[in-house]
Design a protein around this motif. Sequence first.
Motif, PDB file in Angstrom:
ATOM      1  N   SER A  51     -78.590 -37.929  -7.284  1.00 27.62           N
ATOM      2  CA  SER A  51     -79.965 -37.540  -6.885  1.00 27.62           C
ATOM      3  C   SER A  51     -80.541 -36.510  -7.742  1.00 27.62           C
ATOM      4  CB  SER A  51     -79.906 -37.049  -5.279  1.00 27.62           C
ATOM      5  OG  SER A  51     -81.028 -36.390  -5.057  1.00 27.62           O
ATOM      6  N   ALA A  52     -79.916 -35.401  -7.971  1.00 30.06           N
ATOM      7  CA  ALA A  52     -80.369 -34.376  -8.793  1.00 30.06           C
ATOM      8  C   ALA A  52     -80.740 -35.016 -10.350  1.00 30.06           C
ATOM      9  CB  ALA A  52     -79.316 -33.166  -8.876  1.00 30.06           C
ATOM     10  N   CYS A  53     -80.198 -35.889 -10.545  1.00 35.20           N
ATOM     11  CA  CYS A  53     -80.285 -36.401 -12.184  1.00 35.20           C
ATOM     12  C   CYS A  53     -81.789 -37.316 -12.057  1.00 35.20           C
ATOM     13  CB  CYS A  53     -79.108 -37.356 -12.606  1.00 35.20           C
ATOM     14  SG  CYS A  53     -79.653 -38.057 -14.310  1.00 35.20           S
ATOM     15  N   MET A  54     -81.858 -37.989 -10.830  1.00 35.00           N
ATOM     16  CA  MET A  54     -82.752 -38.824 -10.760  1.00 35.00           C
ATOM     17  C   MET A  54     -84.186 -37.833 -10.513  1.00 35.00           C
ATOM     18  SD  MET A  54     -81.728 -41.840  -8.106  1.00 35.00           S
ATOM     19  CE  MET A  54     -81.291 -43.508  -8.797  1.00 35.00           C
ATOM     20  N   MET A  55     -84.082 -36.846  -9.767  1.00 36.71           N
ATOM     21  CA  MET A  55     -85.270 -36.070  -9.530  1.00 36.71           C
ATOM     22  C   MET A  55     -85.589 -35.314 -10.892  1.00 36.71           C
ATOM     23  SD  MET A  55     -84.326 -33.997  -5.991  1.00 36.71           S
ATOM     24  CE  MET A  55     -85.365 -34.301  -4.642  1.00 36.71           C
ATOM     25  N   THR A  56     -84.591 -34.929 -11.696  1.00 35.56           N
ATOM     26  CA  THR A  56     -85.021 -34.300 -13.016  1.00 35.56           C
ATOM     27  C   THR A  56     -85.722 -35.023 -13.773  1.00 35.56           C
ATOM     28  OG1 THR A  56     -82.832 -32.961 -12.601  1.00 35.56           O
ATOM     29  CG2 THR A  56     -83.897 -33.023 -14.890  1.00 35.56           C
ATOM     30  N   ILE A  57     -85.132 -36.452 -13.993  1.00 37.30           N
ATOM     31  CA  ILE A  57     -85.945 -37.332 -15.006  1.00 37.30           C
ATOM     32  C   ILE A  57     -87.195 -37.503 -14.482  1.00 37.30           C
ATOM     33  CG2 ILE A  57     -85.759 -39.592 -16.092  1.00 37.30           C
ATOM     34  CD1 ILE A  57     -83.815 -37.335 -17.154  1.00 37.30           C
ATOM     35  N   MET A  58     -87.536 -37.746 -13.151  1.00 36.45           N
ATOM     36  CA  MET A  58     -88.706 -38.006 -12.570  1.00 36.45           C
ATOM     37  C   MET A  58     -89.683 -36.674 -12.717  1.00 36.45           C
ATOM     38  SD  MET A  58     -87.780 -39.561  -8.727  1.00 36.45           S
ATOM     39  CE  MET A  58     -89.417 -39.581  -8.264  1.00 36.45           C
ATOM     40  N   GLY A  59     -89.041 -35.755 -12.724  1.00 34.77           N
ATOM     41  CA  GLY A  59     -89.846 -34.261 -13.116  1.00 34.77           C
ATOM     42  C   GLY A  59     -90.144 -34.082 -14.575  1.00 34.77           C
ATOM     43  N   GLN A  60     -89.535 -34.924 -15.614  1.00 33.19           N
ATOM     44  CA  GLN A  60     -90.009 -34.791 -16.864  1.00 33.19           C
ATOM     45  C   GLN A  60     -91.177 -35.865 -16.908  1.00 33.19           C
ATOM     46  OE1 GLN A  60     -86.354 -36.159 -18.801  1.00 33.19           O
ATOM     47  NE2 GLN A  60     -85.494 -33.872 -18.853  1.00 33.19           N
TER      48      GLN A  60
END
Length: 135
Positions: A51-60
Amino acid sequence: MGSLKNQYLGNLRTEGTHIPSGNKIITDAPVDNMGKGQAFSPTDLMSFSLSACMMTIMGQVADRENIAMEGLTTDITKVMSASPRKVSEIHINFNWPVLDLTNKQKTMLINAAKTCPVALSIHPDIKLEVTFNLN
């Protein structure tokens, strides 16, 4: 020297340290596997990392496209199989209640999430159910 260090504390508990920052995280075995369930289990962290990885890449992508991501949350459910004991499914439900995205922006964010490094590293036998409620 690595960037992470982990120490066994006893009683099925570990303390991990992120060496560059000094931040720490405790793990504990779950109650159904001889632990106290007082902290994240290692398999909880696996699911949370996705989840954190998905959110981080979405944030980029959001930063590049000037999309404000504040308010995005996920609900995460991890399903274990009994024999062998392992993560068999991860369910992630993205919720973003107040948002006005174009279809193109939604597609970019969803594609970013699905191609994050953790998602690409998960074994194909693990069933991933990801729902995007991007209103």
